[in-house]
Scaffold this motif. Structure first.
Motif, PDB file in Angstrom:
ATOM      1  N   SER A 253       0.040  -2.106  -0.453  1.00 53.85           N
ATOM      2  CA  SER A 253       0.288  -2.698   0.893  1.00 53.85           C
ATOM      3  C   SER A 253       1.710  -2.641   1.421  1.00 53.85           C
ATOM      4  CB  SER A 253      -0.113  -4.219   1.013  1.00 53.85           C
ATOM      5  OG  SER A 253       0.507  -4.991   0.488  1.00 53.85           O
ATOM      6  N   LEU A 254       2.460  -2.155   0.970  1.00 52.54           N
ATOM      7  CA  LEU A 254       4.043  -2.326   1.155  1.00 52.54           C
ATOM      8  C   LEU A 254       4.075  -1.515   2.397  1.00 52.54           C
ATOM      9  CD1 LEU A 254       6.185  -2.693  -1.948  1.00 52.54           C
ATOM     10  CD2 LEU A 254       5.544  -4.442  -0.153  1.00 52.54           C
ATOM     11  N   PRO A 255       3.778  -0.138   2.617  1.00 53.91           N
ATOM     12  CA  PRO A 255       3.920   0.840   3.477  1.00 53.91           C
ATOM     13  C   PRO A 255       3.506   0.275   4.794  1.00 53.91           C
ATOM     14  CG  PRO A 255       3.208   2.101   1.720  1.00 53.91           C
ATOM     15  CD  PRO A 255       2.980   0.482   1.355  1.00 53.91           C
ATOM     16  N   LEU A 256       2.327  -0.223   4.662  1.00 51.35           N
ATOM     17  CA  LEU A 256       1.487  -1.045   5.922  1.00 51.35           C
ATOM     18  C   LEU A 256       2.235  -2.244   6.375  1.00 51.35           C
ATOM     19  CD1 LEU A 256      -2.448  -0.707   5.298  1.00 51.35           C
ATOM     20  CD2 LEU A 256      -0.831   0.096   7.326  1.00 51.35           C
ATOM     21  N   ARG A 257       2.748  -3.006   5.465  1.00 49.03           N
ATOM     22  CA  ARG A 257       3.626  -4.172   5.759  1.00 49.03           C
ATOM     23  C   ARG A 257       4.806  -3.848   6.554  1.00 49.03           C
ATOM     24  NH1 ARG A 257       2.122  -9.007   3.146  1.00 49.03           N
ATOM     25  NH2 ARG A 257       0.779  -8.734   1.399  1.00 49.03           N
ATOM     26  N   LYS A 258       5.576  -2.811   6.116  1.00 49.97           N
ATOM     27  CA  LYS A 258       6.720  -2.030   7.051  1.00 49.97           C
ATOM     28  C   LYS A 258       6.283  -1.688   8.438  1.00 49.97           C
ATOM     29  CE  LYS A 258       9.487  -0.754   2.912  1.00 49.97           C
ATOM     30  NZ  LYS A 258      10.008   0.326   2.113  1.00 49.97           N
ATOM     31  N   LEU A 260       3.751  -2.663  10.013  1.00 50.68           N
ATOM     32  CA  LEU A 260       3.337  -4.053  10.653  1.00 50.68           C
ATOM     33  C   LEU A 260       4.674  -4.856  11.490  1.00 50.68           C
ATOM     34  CD1 LEU A 260       1.314  -6.072  11.764  1.00 50.68           C
ATOM     35  CD2 LEU A 260       1.643  -7.325   9.670  1.00 50.68           C
ATOM     36  N   ASP A 261       5.762  -4.894  10.274  1.00 51.00           N
ATOM     37  CA  ASP A 261       6.923  -5.529  10.867  1.00 51.00           C
ATOM     38  C   ASP A 261       7.500  -4.560  11.982  1.00 51.00           C
ATOM     39  OD1 ASP A 261       6.756  -7.521   9.245  1.00 51.00           O
ATOM     40  OD2 ASP A 261       7.984  -6.662   7.852  1.00 51.00           O
ATOM     41  N   ARG A 262       7.529  -3.216  12.170  1.00 47.37           N
ATOM     42  CA  ARG A 262       8.013  -2.423  12.801  1.00 47.37           C
ATOM     43  C   ARG A 262       7.266  -2.549  14.338  1.00 47.37           C
ATOM     44  NH1 ARG A 262       6.966   2.169  15.523  1.00 47.37           N
ATOM     45  NH2 ARG A 262       5.181   2.432  14.194  1.00 47.37           N
ATOM     46  N   GLU A 266       8.904  -3.934  17.830  1.00 43.00           N
ATOM     47  CA  GLU A 266       9.019  -3.242  18.910  1.00 43.00           C
ATOM     48  C   GLU A 266       8.108  -3.724  20.154  1.00 43.00           C
ATOM     49  OE1 GLU A 266       7.465   0.910  17.908  1.00 43.00           O
ATOM     50  OE2 GLU A 266       9.099   1.420  16.816  1.00 43.00           O
ATOM     51  N   LEU A 267       7.010  -4.396  19.950  1.00 46.50           N
ATOM     52  CA  LEU A 267       6.280  -5.109  21.104  1.00 46.50           C
ATOM     53  C   LEU A 267       7.004  -6.191  21.654  1.00 46.50           C
ATOM     54  CD1 LEU A 267       2.514  -4.398  19.886  1.00 46.50           C
ATOM     55  CD2 LEU A 267       3.740  -3.397  21.787  1.00 46.50           C
ATOM     56  N   CYS A 288      -2.409  -4.201  11.857  1.00 49.53           N
ATOM     57  CA  CYS A 288      -1.552  -3.010  12.415  1.00 49.53           C
ATOM     58  C   CYS A 288      -2.599  -2.424  13.669  1.00 49.53           C
ATOM     59  CB  CYS A 288      -1.508  -2.084  11.420  1.00 49.53           C
ATOM     60  SG  CYS A 288       0.150  -2.401  10.415  1.00 49.53           S
ATOM     61  N   SER A 289      -3.911  -2.471  13.361  1.00 48.83           N
ATOM     62  CA  SER A 289      -4.604  -1.764  14.359  1.00 48.83           C
ATOM     63  C   SER A 289      -4.689  -2.440  15.515  1.00 48.83           C
ATOM     64  CB  SER A 289      -6.203  -1.764  13.916  1.00 48.83           C
ATOM     65  OG  SER A 289      -7.085  -1.298  14.935  1.00 48.83           O
ATOM     66  N   GLN A 290      -4.460  -3.860  15.660  1.00 53.52           N
ATOM     67  CA  GLN A 290      -4.688  -4.726  16.934  1.00 53.52           C
ATOM     68  C   GLN A 290      -3.126  -4.486  17.766  1.00 53.52           C
ATOM     69  OE1 GLN A 290      -5.075  -8.251  15.048  1.00 53.52           O
ATOM     70  NE2 GLN A 290      -7.281  -8.526  14.856  1.00 53.52           N
ATOM     71  N   LEU A 291      -2.249  -4.431  16.865  1.00 50.90           N
ATOM     72  CA  LEU A 291      -0.776  -3.887  17.505  1.00 50.90           C
ATOM     73  C   LEU A 291      -0.603  -2.531  18.182  1.00 50.90           C
ATOM     74  CD1 LEU A 291       1.865  -5.747  15.127  1.00 50.90           C
ATOM     75  CD2 LEU A 291       0.812  -6.526  17.242  1.00 50.90           C
ATOM     76  N   HIS A 292      -1.467  -1.689  17.428  1.00 54.49           N
ATOM     77  CA  HIS A 292      -1.575  -0.207  18.190  1.00 54.49           C
ATOM     78  C   HIS A 292      -2.315  -0.390  19.363  1.00 54.49           C
ATOM     79  CE1 HIS A 292       0.368   2.212  15.377  1.00 54.49           C
ATOM     80  NE2 HIS A 292      -0.318   1.770  14.106  1.00 54.49           N
ATOM     81  N   SER A 293      -3.544  -1.449  19.460  1.00 56.39           N
ATOM     82  CA  SER A 293      -4.192  -1.289  20.504  1.00 56.39           C
ATOM     83  C   SER A 293      -3.086  -2.020  21.634  1.00 56.39           C
ATOM     84  CB  SER A 293      -5.433  -2.204  20.421  1.00 56.39           C
ATOM     85  OG  SER A 293      -6.181  -2.347  21.503  1.00 56.39           O
ATOM     86  N   LEU A 294      -2.496  -2.949  21.302  1.00 54.90           N
ATOM     87  CA  LEU A 294      -1.709  -3.687  22.512  1.00 54.90           C
ATOM     88  C   LEU A 294      -0.586  -2.409  22.835  1.00 54.90           C
ATOM     89  CD1 LEU A 294      -0.771  -6.067  23.995  1.00 54.90           C
ATOM     90  CD2 LEU A 294       0.477  -6.901  22.174  1.00 54.90           C
TER      91      LEU A 294
END
Length: 541
Positions: A253-258, A260-262, A266-267, A288-294
């Motif tokens: 999960s570490l790549p996805l966690r990074k 998510l933080d990015r 940014e937002l 991550c999907s929710q943040l991409h949508s936002l």
């Protein structure tokens, strides 16, 4: 199948079932008229101290349809558990976040248990402790509709240690005091005519002689129960069994966690947000999907989203503004709904100012006590819903004009509830006040409990300091990457948990994400969840 010998005398014979004669073979004996014939002289020397018993009637112990039923399929098990799912489904606990969270997590663990039961070649599952909040309903209403009882819901705890779907379903329904009559209709091999006599259960408990189990090699049910207690999960054993799995999931999960933080940074910078949070325990990929949508919405309609400057955005189940002024984005809503919400934010800010003024007016009428909304302890309310509660309560106070000395209650806090009928004092020091509370009773209760409330608030602040210190010490000792707790875990519980943790040597925790909760679980992204009241060493019955 072999029969067991019961310790009964001839003065207490097994009752016979009066049915037309029928017989069939079961193992080494025959079933005649619903009872199992036993050839006792085979074991006569061994059981010479017992008086002969001719018949054993299993129908007296189990419901008749259970004895002739086939195994349930996965789909039938889900169908049989519908009353249970209806009683505990998190969607029905929208106004009770703590109970919703517990049910949500317990359902995940139950789902995993049921899946493992259906896997080919499984031998035995470890005892699984579950806790659910079950909605209280009145199923005997005259209009045929189901109604909530005044108590709302009740807590139910049970331990699963079953070996097939049917017994698991029955155990769950019985533990939650739910009907099991509908399960009979799911089984095509059940006799069409019920054996009324066979459903009667003997008033006297049956205790099998232990020498029988020693001689035949069959398992003693009492020993199985004792083994469940002995096998009760302990912290060290659970970490030994699940530590490697958690490490693997966390590493993956570490790549996805990074990422998510990015995305979050940014937002937050682009929209000048105070914070971005999630109301539910979604996985990292989902977040991550929710943040991409936002982020896509920000590219399409940046001007509207700038209205959220300085706000906290929370991804939750419905869109709007929360009672404390956070922007709620419903994860099931489309971009169009989100855009309309951001465009309406100026009107929400106006309502928020009116709400704060209303809180000040209530505070003035009640001697300076502060009206607050505590997210962790109160139902999830929108700004409009909370304003409506305050308005109803304020109008009742205006009519009664309770005589409180100005500023006599400054420093105290209160929250409003719509599902209570009597005021109460919380252990954290705030008052729980029903909006329909009798004004005279309210005045008497607050004045008599004011000193205790101040003492509770002082104790709460002291506990919070101790809790933070212990969490920091635990993080340092075990080299934890992250250490946190669920909102439903109190400071008292967290302090007790941390003190006992610091006495242990737990190498598996190094570099891990540890969450203090009410259950054991390895989350999909590698977070370790352990109950605050974990046990170590031999379990105590």
């Amino acid at each position: 199948m072999r029969s067991c010998l019961a310790q009964r005398t001839l003065a207490e014979p097994c009752e016979r079932i009066d049915r037309p004669s029928s017989w069939y073979l079961v193992g080494g004996g025959a079933v005649i008229n619903g009872c199992l014939e036993v050839d006792l002289h085979i074991y006569s020397e061994m059981f010479c101290h017992l008086r002969p018993v001719r018949r054993l009637c299993p129908g007296k112990i189990f419901p008749y349809w259970f004895l002739y039923s086939r195994a349930l399929s996965g789909a039938e098990a889900v169908n049989a558990l519908r009353p249970f799912y209806f009683a505990v489904h998190p969607d029905f606990f929208g106004q009770h976040p703590r109970e919703r969270e517990v049910n949500e997590n317990s359902l995940k663990r139950l789902s995993a248990y049921l899946e493992n039961l259906q896997k080919p070649g499984f031998k035995s599952l470890k005892p699984t402790q579950l806790m659910f909040y079950v909605r209280e309903t009145d199923q005997n209403s005259s209009d045929g509709q189901e109604h909530f009882s005044t108590s709302g819901f009740r807590a139910v705890k049970f331990t699963l240690h079953t070996r097939d779907l049917l017994s698991t379903v029955l155990y769950i329904l019985n533990s939650c005091s739910l009907s099991i009559e509908h399960i009979q209709s799911l089984n095509t091999n059940v006799h069409s005519q019920p054996l009324k006599e066979a459903t009667r259960i003997s008033d006297r408990p049956i205790k099998w002689d232990k020498s029988y189990y020693s001689f035949t090699g069959f398992k003693d049910p009492d020993e199985d129960l004792e083994q469940v207690w002995r096998m009760e999960t302990t912290l060290t054993s659970w970490l030994d069994n699940n530590g490697k799995s958690a490490v693997k999931k966390l590493k993956n999960s570490l790549p996805l966690r990074k990422e998510l933080d990015r995305l979050k940074d940014e937002l937050s910078h682009q929209l000048q947000l105070s914070d971005i949070r999630w109301q539910r325990s979604w996985g990292i990929a989902h977040r991550c999907s929710q943040l991409h949508s936002l982020g896509r919405l920000a590219q399409q309609n940046l001007e509207s989203l700038k209205n959220a400057k300085g706000c906290t955005i929370i991804f939750t189940d419905r869109s709007g503004m929360s009672a404390v002024g956070h922007v709620m984005l419903g994860t099931m809503d489309v971009h169009h709904h989100w855009t309309k919400l951001f465009e309406r934010l100026p009107s929400y800010f106006d309502l928020q100012r009116r709400l704060m003024l209303l809180e000040d007016q209530i505070s003035y009428l009640l001697g300076g006590i502060q009206v607050v909304y505590i997210e962790e302890l109160q139902p999830v309310l929108t700004l409009e819903e909370y304003y409506s509660l305050l308005d109803v309560f304020y109008n009742r106070l205006l009519k009664s004009r309770i005589p409180f000395h100005p500023r006599s209650l400054r420093g105290l806090r209160m929250i409003l509830n719509s599902d209570r009928y009597a005021p109460s004092l919380h252990e954290l020091g705030h008052f729980n006040i029903p909006i329909l509370c009798d004004p005279a009773n309210l005045q008497w209760f607050i004045l008599t409990k004011a000193q205790q409330a101040r003492e509770n608030m002082k104790r709460k602040e002291e506990l919070k300091v101790i809790e933070n210190e212990l969490m920091q010490a635990s993080t340092k000792k075990f080299s934890l990457e992250k250490f946190y707790k669920e909102p439903s875990v109190s400071s008292i519980q967290m302090v007790d948990c941390c003190k006992r943790l610091l006495e242990q040597s737990l190498p598996y925790l190094q570099g891990m994400h540890l969450c203090i909760s009410h259950f054991y679980s390895v989350m999909q992204d590698g977070d370790l969840c352990i109950p605050w009241n974990w046990k170590n060493g031999e379990a105590i019955k």
